[in-house]
Structures are given as structure tokens and as C-alpha cells.
Scaffold this active site. Sequence first.
Site, mmCIF file in Angstrom:
data_model
loop_
_atom_site.group_PDB
_atom_site.id
_atom_site.type_symbol
_atom_site.label_atom_id
_atom_site.label_comp_id
_atom_site.label_asym_id
_atom_site.label_seq_id
_atom_site.Cartn_x
_atom_site.Cartn_y
_atom_site.Cartn_z
ATOM 1 C CB ALA A 69 -0.909 -0.022 1.225
ATOM 2 N N GLY A 112 0.843 -5.044 0.894
ATOM 3 C CA GLY A 112 -0.329 -5.124 0.033
ATOM 4 C C GLY A 112 -0.032 -5.804 -1.299
ATOM 5 C CD GLU A 115 -2.218 -7.568 2.902
ATOM 6 O OE1 GLU A 115 -1.837 -6.417 2.617
ATOM 7 O OE2 GLU A 115 -2.912 -7.811 3.902
ATOM 8 C CD GLU A 135 1.663 -5.443 5.689
ATOM 9 O OE1 GLU A 135 2.439 -6.374 5.997
ATOM 10 O OE2 GLU A 135 0.982 -5.451 4.649
HETATM 11 N N1 CAA Z 1 4.605 3.300 -0.580
HETATM 12 C C1 CAA Z 1 4.994 4.474 -1.100
HETATM 13 N N2 CAA Z 1 6.159 4.663 -1.732
HETATM 14 C C2 CAA Z 1 6.965 3.606 -1.850
HETATM 15 C C3 CAA Z 1 6.638 2.345 -1.339
HETATM 16 C C4 CAA Z 1 5.392 2.211 -0.673
HETATM 17 N N3 CAA Z 1 4.942 1.038 -0.189
HETATM 18 N N4 CAA Z 1 7.654 1.489 -1.587
HETATM 19 C C5 CAA Z 1 8.589 2.189 -2.256
HETATM 20 N N5 CAA Z 1 8.177 3.462 -2.420
HETATM 21 C C6 CAA Z 1 8.899 4.568 -3.065
HETATM 22 C C7 CAA Z 1 10.040 5.059 -2.208
HETATM 23 O O1 CAA Z 1 9.578 5.945 -1.220
HETATM 24 C C8 CAA Z 1 10.923 5.716 -3.232
HETATM 25 O O2 CAA Z 1 10.354 6.972 -3.558
HETATM 26 P P1 CAA Z 1 11.323 8.266 -3.734
HETATM 27 O O3 CAA Z 1 12.170 7.932 -4.925
HETATM 28 O O4 CAA Z 1 10.363 9.371 -3.959
HETATM 29 O O5 CAA Z 1 12.122 8.368 -2.469
HETATM 30 C C9 CAA Z 1 10.756 4.822 -4.468
HETATM 31 O O6 CAA Z 1 9.543 4.107 -4.247
HETATM 32 C C10 CAA Z 1 11.885 3.817 -4.589
HETATM 33 O O7 CAA Z 1 11.974 3.096 -3.371
HETATM 34 P P2 CAA Z 1 13.356 2.823 -2.592
HETATM 35 O O8 CAA Z 1 14.271 3.977 -2.811
HETATM 36 O O9 CAA Z 1 13.023 2.493 -1.189
HETATM 37 O O10 CAA Z 1 13.903 1.549 -3.397
HETATM 38 P P3 CAA Z 1 14.878 0.410 -2.858
HETATM 39 O O11 CAA Z 1 15.208 -0.392 -4.054
HETATM 40 O O12 CAA Z 1 15.967 0.994 -2.043
HETATM 41 O O13 CAA Z 1 13.979 -0.496 -1.849
HETATM 42 C C11 CAA Z 1 11.993 -1.713 -1.173
HETATM 43 C C12 CAA Z 1 12.907 -1.248 -2.337
HETATM 44 C C13 CAA Z 1 12.724 -2.727 -0.319
HETATM 45 C C14 CAA Z 1 10.774 -2.353 -1.836
HETATM 46 C C15 CAA Z 1 11.586 -0.510 -0.323
HETATM 47 O O14 CAA Z 1 11.099 0.511 -1.156
HETATM 48 C C16 CAA Z 1 10.527 -0.801 0.710
HETATM 49 O O15 CAA Z 1 10.839 -1.372 1.737
HETATM 50 N N6 CAA Z 1 9.269 -0.356 0.473
HETATM 51 C C17 CAA Z 1 8.203 -0.447 1.423
HETATM 52 C C18 CAA Z 1 7.700 -1.865 1.577
HETATM 53 C C19 CAA Z 1 6.605 -1.933 2.621
HETATM 54 O O16 CAA Z 1 6.815 -1.660 3.786
HETATM 55 N N7 CAA Z 1 5.397 -2.322 2.195
HETATM 56 C C20 CAA Z 1 4.261 -2.460 3.059
HETATM 57 C C21 CAA Z 1 3.397 -1.250 2.957
HETATM 58 S S1 CAA Z 1 2.073 -1.263 4.145
HETATM 59 C C22 CAA Z 1 0.859 -2.192 3.462
HETATM 60 O O17 CAA Z 1 0.989 -2.717 2.389
HETATM 61 C C23 CAA Z 1 -0.416 -2.328 4.268
HETATM 62 C C24 CAA Z 1 -1.372 -3.366 3.796
HETATM 63 O O18 CAA Z 1 -1.476 -4.419 4.376
HETATM 64 C C25 CAA Z 1 -2.232 -3.133 2.651
#
Ligand code: CAA
Length: 262
Positions: A69, A112, A115, A135
Site C-alpha cells: 500500500a 499489500g 496480499e 507491515e
Molecule cells: N509506498 C509508497 N512509496 C513507496 C513504497 C510504498 N509502499 N515502496 C517504495 N516506495 C517509493 C520510495 O519511497 C521511493 O520513492 P522516492 O524515490 O520518492 O524516495 C521509491 O519508491 C523507490 O523506493 P526505494 O528507494 O526504497 O527503493 P529500494 O530499491 O531501495 O527499496 C523496497 C525497495 C525494499 C521495496 C523498499 O522501497 C521498501 O521497503 N518499500 C516499502 C515496503 C513496505 O513496507 N510495504 C508495506 C506497505 S504497508 C501495506 O501494504 C499495508 C497493507 O497491508 C495493505
Amino acid sequence: PTQAEQLVLPSRSSTGKVAILTLNRPKALNALSSPLFAQLNQELEKADSDDEVRAIVVTGGEKVFAAGADIKEMKDKEFSEVYKADFLGDWSNITKIRKPIIGAVAGYALGGGCELALMTDILICTPNATFSQPEITLGIIPGGGGTQRLAGLIGKARAMDLVLTGRRISGTEAAQWGIASRVVEEGESVVEAAVKVGETIAGFGRIAVQAGKEAVNAGLELPLEQGLKAERRLFQQLFATQDQKEGMAAFAEKRKAAWTDK
Ligand code: CAA
């Protein structure tokens, strides 16, 4: 929507029978924002009501299926707001789609994204795809069905392990655990493999395919006795279709069945 706002790209397989929906928000690693999910739901409904389409592939990019998400969208939300709007409630719309949905996952399927993959009917992935429910690292829990679907699919211990530690598993492990049904060879296209599965399904009668999906899903929600009854009723009802007559006649006559979807 204009090209810039097209967060889900719809296309078709060469036969036109498999709709391919590609998540297209690469700059945010396909983070599943509300507008993206609304478009996904819209495209799924369009494909479901298009008579030419027999199966639907949902995929992302080569390095990221979806990173979850949209954290930036959620960051400042308040309880009152998410509760009143039933935030993520519309994610369940996918379960109303009658045609088979094949998930094609390469790269990250996190939160998400994982999911969404779990909501597809048949999941195919690359060996080094990454599945995780991170999460807990954000101070929340999965909200798109992860805790419920994982527990049913892989059992309590493994579901707890994923949900409470945020650990990552590979596509190979996901298949061993029963999350994915097939893993492609390294370097093989997961979308092509998914389309192939879709084309196989497209070669069968639509009513039987829909009934098969309905029966499996009924069993996931009903106690065994009622699930068996639901299956038997659907099975018996298929004897009212032309396709059952045709399929069995074709077998007896040693020829290929010509389905009419009636
Ligand atoms: N939401 C919003 N933006 C996101 C995102 C997310 N879930 N995941 C990545 N992005 C964005 C980053 O903020 C970044 O944006 P900027 O360039 O503007 O800074 C861009 O995508 C590239 O991401 P990274 O620089 O972090 O890329 P990376 O290769 O270093 O890392 C990653 C990749 C490991 C996937 C890392 O981005 C990450 O950990 N993302 C979040 C994963 C996460 O926690 N997901 C769970 C979300 S909560 C949820 O999903 C609730 C539910 O149950 C529905």
C-alpha cells in the site's frame, strides 16, 4: 485517464482471450495507492464483463510486482478517516470477479503487494521473487487480507512468522509453502507463463471454468459438509449445459469439443 495517470495498463494476449493488467507506477515501485487500486478494480470489471476475455493476468514489473500500500498516502491518515471511509474495503472487490485471475509475480511482492498476489486464483512467480508482510516494521498489521489468507494457505506457524517478523521468503519458498502454484525457470518470462495458463483455461467451456472457481472458493469459506454440497450442486447443474453434452460426446467420438458456453 491520460497516459500519465494510467496506473494500470490493460493489454491482451495475441489471441485476445487473456486480458493482461500491468501495474504501472514504477517510480513508486507500484505502491498500491487508492487511485491505482480504483483503476485496477475498474479494469478487472471491464475484463470480467468482456465476452472475448476468458482469463485475466495481473502483473507488475520485472523487479517489482508491488511494494505494498502507498505509505506516503497512509502516513498522516487518522483513525476516524480510515474507519469512516472503510479504507482498503474496496480491495475485496477482486474476489467478486468470476473469471480466473492469474497472478504473475517477479521481484518484490511486499505488504499489500503480497496480499494482492494472494487474492489471485493461480499464482505464478519467478524463483527469486520476494514475498513479505513487512507491515509490522511500520507499526501496523496487514490490512488487505494477509493475516487471514496466509493462515488458511500456509498454516498458523508460518503465517505468524511472516506477519510478526516481516521476514522475506523467495518465490521458490513461496511455491514450496503452497502460496504459488508454479515457479518459472530463471530467465523465463513469468507473464508469458501466466498467459499460457490463461490460454489453457480459455480453451475450456466458460461455464465449467466459472463453476470450478466458484466451487473452490465456496470450500474456502464453508464447513466441509456444506462445501461438498455446494460442489455437488454446481456439478449437477452442469448437466443442464450444452457444454457437458458436447464435452462428453466429443470424448466418446474421439474428437475435440466445440464449446458454446451454453
Ligand atoms: N509506498 C509508497 N512509496 C513507496 C513504497 C510504498 N509502499 N515502496 C517504495 N516506495 C517509493 C520510495 O519511497 C521511493 O520513492 P522516492 O524515490 O520518492 O524516495 C521509491 O519508491 C523507490 O523506493 P526505494 O528507494 O526504497 O527503493 P529500494 O530499491 O531501495 O527499496 C523496497 C525497495 C525494499 C521495496 C523498499 O522501497 C521498501 O521497503 N518499500 C516499502 C515496503 C513496505 O513496507 N510495504 C508495506 C506497505 S504497508 C501495506 O501494504 C499495508 C497493507 O497491508 C495493505
